[in-house]
Design a protein around this motif. Structure first.
Motif, mmCIF file in Angstrom:
data_model
loop_
_atom_site.group_PDB
_atom_site.id
_atom_site.type_symbol
_atom_site.label_atom_id
_atom_site.label_comp_id
_atom_site.label_asym_id
_atom_site.label_seq_id
_atom_site.Cartn_x
_atom_site.Cartn_y
_atom_site.Cartn_z
ATOM 1 N N ILE A 95 1.820 33.320 0.843
ATOM 2 C CA ILE A 95 1.021 33.509 2.062
ATOM 3 C C ILE A 95 0.445 34.918 2.114
ATOM 4 O O ILE A 95 -0.723 35.124 2.459
ATOM 5 N N GLN A 96 1.275 35.906 1.756
ATOM 6 C CA GLN A 96 0.800 37.297 1.753
ATOM 7 C C GLN A 96 -0.359 37.487 0.782
ATOM 8 O O GLN A 96 -1.384 38.094 1.117
ATOM 9 N N ARG A 98 -2.360 35.120 -0.490
ATOM 10 C CA ARG A 98 -3.521 34.340 -0.032
ATOM 11 C C ARG A 98 -4.284 35.070 1.065
ATOM 12 O O ARG A 98 -5.522 35.140 1.040
ATOM 13 N N ASP A 99 -3.564 35.638 2.009
ATOM 14 C CA ASP A 99 -4.221 36.283 3.147
ATOM 15 C C ASP A 99 -4.853 37.619 2.783
ATOM 16 O O ASP A 99 -5.900 37.991 3.320
ATOM 17 N N GLU A 100 -4.240 38.360 1.848
ATOM 18 C CA GLU A 100 -4.748 39.688 1.506
ATOM 19 C C GLU A 100 -5.802 39.665 0.401
ATOM 20 O O GLU A 100 -6.723 40.481 0.394
ATOM 21 N N TYR A 101 -5.669 38.720 -0.528
ATOM 22 C CA TYR A 101 -6.552 38.724 -1.704
ATOM 23 C C TYR A 101 -7.361 37.441 -1.863
ATOM 24 O O TYR A 101 -8.488 37.468 -2.352
ATOM 25 N N GLY A 102 -6.775 36.319 -1.487
ATOM 26 C CA GLY A 102 -7.402 35.026 -1.687
ATOM 27 C C GLY A 102 -6.496 34.118 -2.485
ATOM 28 O O GLY A 102 -5.681 34.583 -3.297
ATOM 29 N N PRO A 103 -6.612 32.803 -2.288
ATOM 30 C CA PRO A 103 -5.695 31.880 -2.963
ATOM 31 C C PRO A 103 -5.826 31.890 -4.479
ATOM 32 O O PRO A 103 -4.877 31.536 -5.189
ATOM 33 N N THR A 130 -6.365 27.431 -5.057
ATOM 34 C CA THR A 130 -6.589 28.191 -6.289
ATOM 35 C C THR A 130 -7.187 27.303 -7.369
ATOM 36 O O THR A 130 -6.701 26.193 -7.610
ATOM 37 N N VAL A 500 4.276 26.526 3.109
ATOM 38 C CA VAL A 500 3.028 27.294 3.176
ATOM 39 C C VAL A 500 1.961 26.549 3.969
ATOM 40 O O VAL A 500 0.769 26.866 3.891
#
Length: 683
Positions: A95-96, A98-103, A130, A500
């Motif tokens: 989750i971190q 995905r939210d900060e960089y993208g899936p 992804t 998730v």
């Protein structure tokens, strides 16, 4: 509990023989071939199926509880944790990221499919968003299936062994030991053809492989044994095509009515000579001519190619060149053809399970080249739903196009099986979190952050469909409980998905997922498992007429517009096929020999090498060489020798094979764990 007798299927090679397991009180008493069951049995002479099943279930080496790394990566210090802690830790990181960089910064790393774990991994990637699903497709299966699909419109083109062929070409496949051929010629099919039809046999392989162990038959006993220079198979195939085309060994009416692009093939084969083919392949042109004539005229003729061809540098176009041989001679879906399209059973297609019913999700997170590691380089692979292994290693080492943060690895051991093991280890250490599901400790679990204990194939219920192009569908039932707290990969991924926020794409439990897979058949999972067990596809063969093709043109696409549209040569180009045979890979004074590799008849790829029942039957890591070559270098049978290339060196034990080309050294693939770390050919 009384003694129970169950039918299940071996998964240690692509034949997937039916096995009969005798079970009492959660213990497997015996496993043997399920002869008389009505299901396929091509049991190998070394009986590796029963041995690996019993050996794995009883092994003391098994991972039994989730582990979290305590020390530095590779230090081997672990603490046992609960499944809740393991899954919560992984989910929080996903989750971190995905939210900060993208899936797309999360990669799913998958290996050879066994049951549904591969399909579950692909489904999770689609739902999570992804496009980066890493598979061994770039050296197993995809080049074969897609060459067939682009040429004939189907991935399910199988050899028609019910009517024994008059000519059998075994090309880069060891059907007696490693699971038959990609066109599903099993060892007993081959044996029956020899007995009933006195078929002409052509073997194309640098190694004098066993063809019929019980009768002592080897490649050197075949009607024709062709020993090509390693990596020259595409050039050799184009040589065969040239002979067939220029000698008119085809039906002009069939070419006119049922093929597209014959004129382009004619123009291509005019660009080279058989003398060039001979020089590049080491195969005399007279032998090329004779074998081409036999293949084209002694019909029905079949080509059984194997995984060896997919390890070549120009693998896809090599397989396409072989498809040209089949297509020009009318060997597919014709009354006198040796190959036929199979129609698979109507279960829920794995491709749709992985990607197809995620249409809305994929609109939001498309598997486009722009979002995919290596998408601009490996143009075809992203269309097939995977990233080649070297694409991941390159991205991790170079940061181009970005450095992935999390790797989730199932049924795979990349540090042993990917090309360039040292670069692979350096790359995988760059993951902020590496999660590995495994049966046993491996080189890859050694550098993981979290290790998840996997249940073995026969310790949980699952359906099995791989190789998908064989068009069969099998119930692999649970025989015994898994050890300790081991879970099936299906359960791991299903539970992680819930954590998730992806529960809408998954199920309450694995049985619901299995029901979903068999629902189109009109069955529940339990009915399919207990009453049906096995389904095979139906043949499209018609003895009266051409059955047709599912290409865009409705014909055999010798030249394929779909490939041209994707930026790929529409026909194999001789000039490109010969490129790997020149320049960097020329012989030099420092490196005067040519290395190739083979797979052991005892094991499946790199797996199960720690099991005593299999180890006791196996030689140590073994390299084969011509006796004259060994004598030149002062070597003797049984010596442990170094084999060195410009990349590095390994050590294996020498065995002599008199009929090998003296320029070739043939090393064994798959060693590297369990006491033979310096024998790994990927070093």
């Amino acid at each position: 509990m009384p003694v129970q007798e169950y039918i299940t299927f071996c998964h240690i090679c692509p034949n997937h023989c039916a096995l009969k397991a005798i079970v009492e009180d959660n213990k497997i008493l015996e496993v043997k071939a399920a002869g008389g069951s009505g299901f396929p049995v091509h049991m190998c002479s070394v009986q590796k199926g029963p041995d690996h099943l019993i050996g794995t279930v009883e092994s003391s080496d098994r991972l039994t509880r989730p582990l979290k790394r305590k020390g530095e990566k590779g230090e081997g210090l672990w603490e046992e944790i609960s499944w809740d802690e393991a899954l919560d830790t992984i989910a929080a990181k996903l989750i971190q990221v995905r939210d900060e960089y993208g899936p797309e910064y999360v990669v799913m790393v998958l290996g050879e499919p066994k049951g549904l774990e591969f399909a579950f991994g692909q489904r999770f990637a689609s739902a999570f968003g992804t496009p980066n699903v890493i598979t061994p497709g770039n050296y197993c299966g995809v080049q074969n299936t897609e060459s067939l699909r682009y040429t004939f419109g189907s991935r399910y083109i199988m050899a028609r062994m019910d009517a024994p062929p008059k000519t059998i070409v075994i090309w880069g496949a060891n059907l007696a030991h490693t699971g038959g051929t990609f066109s599903n010629i099993g060892r007993y099919d081959f044996n029956r053809a020899l007995v009933s039809n006195d078929a002409k046999v052509v073997v194309i392989d640098p190694k004098d492989i066993e063809l019929w162990p019980e009768k002592g038959m080897h490649a050197s006993d075949a009607d024709y044994w062709i020993r090509p220079r390693p990596n020259s198979d595409g050039v050799l195939a184009m040589g065969f095509v040239k002979v067939i085309v220029e000698e008119g060994l085809y039906d002009p009416d069939y070419i006119r009515e049922w093929t597209v692009g014959f004129e382009e093939v004619q123009r291509e084969v005019a660009t080279f000579t058989l003398e060039e083919v001979e020089e590049l392949t080491w195969v005399p042109k007279e032998l090329i001519q004779e074998v081409a004539r036999v293949y084209a005229t002694e019909k029905p003729s079949v080509i059984g190619s194997g995984n060896a061809l997919e390890g070549s540098t120009q693998a896809f176009q090599t397989l396409r060149a072989i498809c040209l041989m089949r297509g020009i001679t009318g060997s597919v879906n014709t009354p006198d053809g040796g190959h036929v399209d199979m129609i698979p059973p109507n279960y829920y297609p794995p491709g749709r399970f992985m990607i197809g019913d995620m249409a809305e999700r994929l609109k939001e997170f498309p598997r486009s080249p722009e979002r995919t590691i290596g998408g601009g380089v490996f143009q075809l692979s992203s269309r097939f739903g995977y990233v080649p292994t070297q694409g991941l290693v390159s991205a991790l080492l170079t940061g181009d196009p970005y450095v992935p943060k999390v790797g989730l690895a199932f049924v795979t051991n990349p540090l042993l099986t990917y090309p360039d093991s040292l670069a692979t280890e350096e790359a995988f250490r760059k993951f902020e979190m590496l999660v590995v599901s495994e049966l046993f400790p491996t080189a890859t679990t050694n550098i993981a952050d979290i290790v998840l204990p996997a249940a073995f194939m026969h310790e949980h219920d699952t359906v099995a469909y791989w190789p998908a192009w064989f068009a069969n569908f099998r119930a692999n039932r649970k025989l015994v409980d898994p050890p300790g707290e081991a879970w099936s990969d299906m359960r791991m991924i299903n539970e992680l998905a819930k954590r998730v926020g992806l529960e809408e794409y998954f199920w309450d439990n694995e049985e619901e997922a299995l029901d979903y897979m068999v629902e189109p058949l009109g069955y529940s999972w339990r009915h399919f498992r207990d009453e049906v067990i096995y389904l095979h596809g139906k043949s499209a063969y018609d003895p009266e007429k051409v059955a047709g093709y599912n290409t865009r043109s409705g014909k055999v696409e010798l030249s394929c517009a779909g490939l041209a549209k994707a930026g790929v040569d529409p026909i194999p180009r001789f000039a490109k096929l010969k490129e790997p045979l020149t320049g960097k890979f020329d012989f030099t004074e420092e490196f005067p020999l040519m290395m190739t590799n083979y797979k052991s008849e005892i094991f499946m790829l790199s797996g199960y090498r720690n099991l005593g029942l299999l180890k006791d039957k196996s030689l140590p890591p073994t390299v084969y060489m011509n006796p004259a070559t060994a004598q030149e270098y002062g070597l003797a049978e049984g010596d442990w020798i170094y084999i060195e290339t410009y990349k590095g060196r390994i050590k294996q034990q020498l065995a002599l094979q008199p009929n090998m080309d003296p320029r070739v050294v043939n090393v064994e693939f798959g060693w590297g764990d369990y006491g033979f770390k310096d024998a790994n050919m990927n070093l």
